[in-house]
Design an enzyme around this catalytic site. Structure first.
Site, short mmCIF file in Angstrom:
data_model
loop_
_atom_site.label_atom_id
_atom_site.label_comp_id
_atom_site.label_asym_id
_atom_site.label_seq_id
_atom_site.Cartn_x
_atom_site.Cartn_y
_atom_site.Cartn_z
CB CYS A 2 -0.95 0.09 1.19
SG CYS A 2 -2.08 -1.30 1.31
CD1 TRP A 75 -0.60 -6.19 -3.17
CD2 TRP A 75 -0.76 -6.78 -1.03
NE1 TRP A 75 -0.29 -7.53 -3.08
CE2 TRP A 75 -0.38 -7.92 -1.77
CE3 TRP A 75 -0.93 -6.92 0.35
CZ2 TRP A 75 -0.17 -9.16 -1.19
CZ3 TRP A 75 -0.72 -8.16 0.93
CH2 TRP A 75 -0.34 -9.26 0.15
CD GLU A 478 16.11 -13.68 -7.95
OE1 GLU A 478 15.52 -14.19 -6.98
OE2 GLU A 478 15.79 -12.58 -8.41
#
Ligand code: F6R
Length: 605
Positions: A2, A75, A478
């Site tokens: 957010c 979010w 990754e």
């Protein structure tokens, strides 16, 4: 998670809020809203589901404005992606935006009988109701009383009715910075929204009531004493936070890696030897430790795995890599003989922060490898190595990971020299090899078109596997995370020798396998494992060092990194993996910078 923006000042606020929300959008993009105080003191709230653009389009048709306002890009945590759940929330005389999670929201609803007055499913609206109930005309008293009842993490940006000339803020854990400029006062969840207006800012201290007026900002502790904030200066400019000809941000950030690594290592070299004095890290900080404990999340944790593979065989001390969300609730076997290294781009990841605190409780000193200056993790650690990558806007981490790796190389070289494992000359050579990886990354970037071809098979696949041994296994993790997060293709990384213990059952005709064989000491073993998947029909993209002589028919595509030393294959290899994920996402027509369900800076558990 957010993004919050607030402004009080002489300029019209609507566009400042909308512009700030665009800058903060990478923190959450489920919905967005603003609240603007009109000249008559009334509060005008507008909200839209979806990206900030929707809110911008909506507001462009509306005639309202003012000089005081707050905005939020969400979010979703509590409650679905709906207009009702979008911030700002208004309850009675209180209008607010919130970043964080109020953990005891349910008991507050019950204790205060708020059920019937709530229109959303959010914990935030419950907090707004509580602020409103506690508000008797004195905002500061209301904030003190309310935060006593709240459990969880929060950064609140609040407008109280009757106090139309100011914004209040209080926070616990969730980040917020503020700046007082010649043209008004601003606050925001991070600097990217502030830097357009000022290079000077401060991090709002926790449990401090911060009041923004058009010409100054006041801060008080919970006893009403005045607090003087530490003023910081940004060391990057607005251009760094813009696309600069690249679209999207992720591609720009992938291309910024050579420069970012240079900025990371060059200032830390004295006569070609790593030196952390300018970082305020005492020369003997690494001398007597018997173990290293890495704590991090996601990509940062995978950087820690590379750190382990770099440090353990050279320094010969155990390096344990921990997932922060597990570590924080574990019983760690660490003490003052252990150095804890927390790794975080944002410096605000809540699990990593909790891990840091846990390590300190155990008596371990904490070194943070962090990108964001003044972030909570940086402030709470004993020592900080800032990674100097500049702002990273794409949600998927790229350059911030590379500079984390570079930091581990510097630490490894430094420790080896301090412990007499490497001579000064050997340390210098080690650093020269690190420096050469920068050119190797540039080589990969200059030849990226070949990677575009490689992704043709991947972008239509349902699953994709990454296999490797040793350091290659660490890079695989990754690579697999990057692919799944921006292309939504199921991807897994496996230690190549582990496949035949179950996972190889999933290999069938055409399944893409990205296979690494950059490590000489296990080269033949890796090649055997690659043969095993090839024999079962896998579409193999093989990554090796440039001079590797590969068996015929071992792969469908062969990519190389121009590096000779096993220990240094990581940085260019990772650039290949990032480009594979990037081009796959692009070829699927996805939003590369803002993948679904994700947000940068994970400030909730
Ligand atoms: C992956 C990604 C995440 C972060 C993780 C930790 O591309 O962005 O996995 O690495 O959320 O974030 P920081 O480094 O900010 O602590």
């Amino acid at each position: 998670m957010c993004g919050i923006i607030g402004y009080v000042g002489p300029s019209k606020v609507k566009n400042i809020l909308l512009q700030g929300l665009s800058q903060l959008e990478y923190r959450g993009y489920d919905s967005a809203g603003i609240a603007v105080v009109g000249d008559d003191g009334s509060i005008h709230v507008e909200k839209q589901v979806g990206q900030v653009k929707n809110l911008k389009d909506h507001c462009s048709t509306m005639d309202f404005d003012g000089h005081v306002g707050i905005g939020h890009t969400r979010w979703a945590t509590h409650g679905g992606v709906t207009r009702e759940n979008t911030h700002p929330h208004k309850q009675g005389k209180v209008t607010l935006c919130h970043n964080g999670i109020i953990e005891n929201y349910q008991s507050i609803i019950t204790a205060h009988g708020f059920e019937s007055q709530l229109v959303s499913e959010t914990d935030t609206e419950v907090a707004a109701a509580l602020f409103n109930e506690n508000f008797n005309g004195d905002p500061e008293e209301c904030i003190r009383k309310t935060v006593n009842e709240l459990e969880g993490s929060y950064a609140f940006c609040i407008i109280f009715e009757g106090f139309a000339d100011r914004i209040y803020c209080v926070r616990n854990v969730s980040p917020m910075v503020a700046s007082s400029t010649k043209n008004g006062s601003l606050l925001a969840s991070d600097l990217t929204a502030v830097i357009r207006y000022s290079r000077r800012y401060f991090v709002i201290p926790e449990y401090t009531i911060t009041v923004l007026y058009d010409d100054h900002i006041d801060l008080f502790d919970m006893d009403g004493n005045t607090v003087t904030p530490d003023i910081l200066e940004v060391n990057w400019d607005m251009e760094s936070a813009q696309k600069g000809g690249y679209d999207p941000f992720m591609l720009k950030e992938i291309h910024e890696q050579p420069e970012a690594i240079r900025k990371n290592i060059t200032p830390r070299l004295v006569n070609g030897i790593p030196n952390f004095e300018a970082d305020g890290i005492p020369a003997d900080a690494f001398d007597h430790i018997k173990a290293i404990n890495v704590v991090a999340c996601g990509t940062a944790m995978y950087a820690g795995m590379v750190g382990k593979a770099i440090i353990e065989p050279v320094i010969k001390i155990p390096v344990q890599v921990n997932i922060a969300s597990e570590f924080r609730y574990s019983t760690p076997l660490i003490d003052s003989d252990t150095l804890t290294i927390v790794v975080s781009q944002s410096g605000e990841t809540i699990d990593t922060l909790a891990g840091l605190r846990k390590a300190k409780e155990c008596g371990s000193k904490v070194l943070a490898i962090v990108n964001v200056k003044g972030s909570t993790i940086a402030r709470e650690s004993d020592y900080v190595l800032y990674t100097h990558a500049g702002p990273e806007i794409a949600v998927a981490i790229t350059k911030a990971y590379s500079v984390q790796l570079a930091s581990f190389y510097l630490i490894s070289g430094y420790m080896a020299m301090r412990r007499g494992i490497k001579t000064v000359e050997e340390t210098r050579e080690f650093i020269e090899k690190l420096d050469k990886t920068i050119d190797a990354i540039s080589y990969v970037l200059d030849n990226k078109d070949i990677i575009k071809k490689a992704v043709k098979k991947i972008s239509v696949a349902r699953d994709c596997y990454f296999i490797g041994r040793g350091l290659d296994y660490a890079f695989s993790m990754e690579g697999s995370l990057k692919l799944k997060e921006i292309s939504y293709i199921h991807a897994e990384a496996y230690a190549a020798g582990e496949l035949k213990h179950g996972t190889i059952a999933l290999i069938e005709e055409g399944v893409p396998v990205i296979a690494f064989a950059t490590q000489d000491y296990v080269y033949n073993k890796s090649i055997s494992n690659i043969r095993e998947v090839k024999a079962r029909g896998a579409y193999v993209i093989l990554i090796t060092k440039e001079n590797a002589v590969i068996p015929e028919d071992i792969c469908d595509m062969h990519l190389t990194v121009p590096i000779k030393d096993d220990l240094f294959t990581g940085l260019p290899t990772v650039a290949i993996l990032q480009l594979i994920a990037y081009y796959t996402s692009v070829s699927k027509g996805l939003n590369v910078d803002k993948p679904r369900n994700l947000a940068k800076a994970v400030t909730v558990e």
